[in-house]
Design a protein around this motif. Structure first.
Motif, short mmCIF file in Angstrom:
data_model
loop_
_atom_site.label_atom_id
_atom_site.label_comp_id
_atom_site.label_asym_id
_atom_site.label_seq_id
_atom_site.Cartn_x
_atom_site.Cartn_y
_atom_site.Cartn_z
N TYR A 30 9.83 5.02 -2.61
CA TYR A 30 10.24 5.77 -3.80
C TYR A 30 11.26 6.86 -3.54
N GLY A 63 5.63 6.11 -7.13
CA GLY A 63 4.50 5.37 -6.59
C GLY A 63 4.86 4.00 -6.03
N ASN A 93 -1.17 2.82 5.26
CA ASN A 93 -0.52 2.11 6.36
C ASN A 93 -0.63 2.86 7.68
N ASP A 125 0.81 -1.22 0.00
CA ASP A 125 0.00 0.00 0.00
C ASP A 125 0.85 1.28 0.00
N SER A 126 0.31 2.36 0.56
CA SER A 126 1.00 3.64 0.64
C SER A 126 1.20 4.00 2.11
N PRO A 170 5.55 0.95 -3.60
CA PRO A 170 4.80 0.65 -2.38
C PRO A 170 5.56 1.05 -1.12
N ALA A 171 4.80 1.23 -0.07
CA ALA A 171 5.35 1.61 1.23
C ALA A 171 5.60 0.36 2.06
N CYS A 185 8.23 4.93 2.89
CA CYS A 185 7.88 4.77 1.48
C CYS A 185 9.06 4.19 0.70
N SER A 228 0.00 6.56 3.58
CA SER A 228 -1.27 7.03 4.11
C SER A 228 -2.15 5.86 4.57
N THR A 235 0.00 14.73 5.12
CA THR A 235 -0.81 13.51 5.00
C THR A 235 -0.91 12.78 6.33
#
Length: 409
Positions: A219, A227, A97, A92-93, A229-230, A217, A95, A124
């Protein structure tokens, strides 16, 4: 400025630069927003698209273990966090998580409704606390944010979890994870750390520091691509005591049993939810190979040297006199970026990018220079200072073409 050629010649990390596809004629100082492309990631994505997806199709979930990528990638990240196996999963991201972990923290501290954070935390993170409070209502969740210097006083017996980012996204200042975590625990408070600007560039010891939970994250300094994934870190001591609210099928104990009721997987794998994006996950998994054999303390030493050299160079240039260095000078308080405040920061950032020095802008008046020791050289620092001084001396940043705003800054 110091003898740049000598510094680069004696840099033990210099060979790692060759592992990245850095465009000719550019000084890339934006790895704190998006890391450059590792050659290994390009090769892996080509293999996933051409062979695995293109030829093997759905069989790749088994034959190439697509289904195991979130856990396998998490285990590659774990050593960079100072985490033993079984505590990190990639999904996921940040946010999403954060939502999972904030809900988990509130479960672990019943009767304590407050999520405490810092007023200038990354937006965020604050938005997620506000959303959680709106969802649950004030009896079950209260979002509270205070100035950094008021955090200790705000840790009362109503706080369930303290949520902080180790490196401030705007000014690059650095929290002491170990000391703050210890102080929170003394008050019965869990701690959730956002490591977006830490993982891959700072030595971390989450296990030994007794951190409860963390996100980060893929990236930025992990170079996993746009983008990417986290990840989630959840200390083993909490894993059998919690459940997370996003009960997706891949977090089920037996996803392909297709049971109507939810049974969580064991351990941190229960924090998986939906089907992972395999191409992005594979790119990150391959990108992490650049850290093989890298001493994180050596990486940190170079990070400090690069940022100190840059700050010293800026202060020595008369043309840069109106630039205010926001980033702390003390090594123990500085991440791996330098932030300069200037009334014309937007124009300066655009002029630097046109001159081949890639930086970014943060509202209202900050130019950020991110230094990644895996691939940035001391010559990069010298070139950045020289171009900044040239632009300011010539008032180049005031030219009309640098005033137009873009959607992404």
């Amino acid at each position: 400025m110091a003898d740049i050629e000598v510094l680069d010649r004696n840099d033990p990390l210099a060979p790692l630069r060759a592992l990245f596809e850095l465009p000719q004629g550019k000084v890339y100082l934006d790895g704190n927003s998006l890391g450059p492309l590792p050659t290994a990631a390009r090769s892996r994505v080509e293999a996933v698209v051409q062979q695995q997806w293109g030829r093997d199709l759905i069989a790749s979930w088994n034959s190439h273990d697509w289904i195991g990528l979130p856990v396998a990638t998490g285990e590659k990240i774990a050593p960079l966090l100072g985490a033993a196996p079984g505590q990190v999963v990639c999904c996921d991201s940040i946010s999403v998580n954060l939502f999972k972990l904030l809900a988990t923290a509130l479960q672990l501290r019943p009767g304590r409704p407050v999520i405490l954070s810092q007023q200038d935390n990354f937006p965020t993170d604050l938005y997620m606390t506000q959303g959680m409070a709106a969802l649950l209502g004030e009896k079950r969740c209260v979002a509270r944010a205070v100035p950094a210097d008021a955090l200790m006083d705000a840790m009362d017996d109503q706080v369930a979890v303290l949520m902080l980012t180790q490196v401030n996204f705007r000014d690059g200042s650095l929290h002491d994870i170990e000391a703050i975590t210890r102080a929170a625990h003394e008050r019965g408070i869990l701690v959730l750390w956002d490591l977006a600007h830490s993982a891959g560039v700072l030595p971390l010891e989450l296990d030994s520091w007794q951190v409860d939970m963390a996100v980060g994250c893929g990236y930025k300094f992990l170079n996993g691509g746009p983008g990417a994934p986290a990840f989630i870190y959840l200390a083993a001591r909490h894993q059998d005591r919690v459940s997370q609210p996003l009960c997706g099928w891949l977090g089920h104990a037996e996803p392909f049993a297709f049971e109507p009721g939810y049974r969580p997987a064991q351990g941190v794998a229960s924090f998986l939810s939906g089907t992972p994006g395999i191409i992005g996950m594979a790119a990150l998994n391959a990108a992490l190979d650049v850290f093989d054999g890298v001493d994180m303390k050596q990486l940190r030493a170079k990070s400090l040297a690069l940022t100190e050299l840059f700050m010293t160079g800026v202060r020595a240039e008369p043309a840069c006199a109106d630039c205010v260095v926001l980033t702390p000078e003390e090594d123990r308080r500085r991440g791996s970026q330098v932030s300069l405040a200037h009334p014309q920061a937007w124009g300066i950032a655009r002029a630097l990018i046109e001159a081949g020095v890639v930086v970014d802008f943060r509202a209202p008046d900050v130019v950020r220079f991110g230094f990644a020791p895996l691939y940035n050289s001391y010559r990069d620092v010298a070139e950045a200072v020289a171009q900044l001084a040239r632009i300011l001396a010539a008032d180049e940043h005031l030219q009309p073409r640098f005033s137009a705003r873009t959607r992404v800054t």
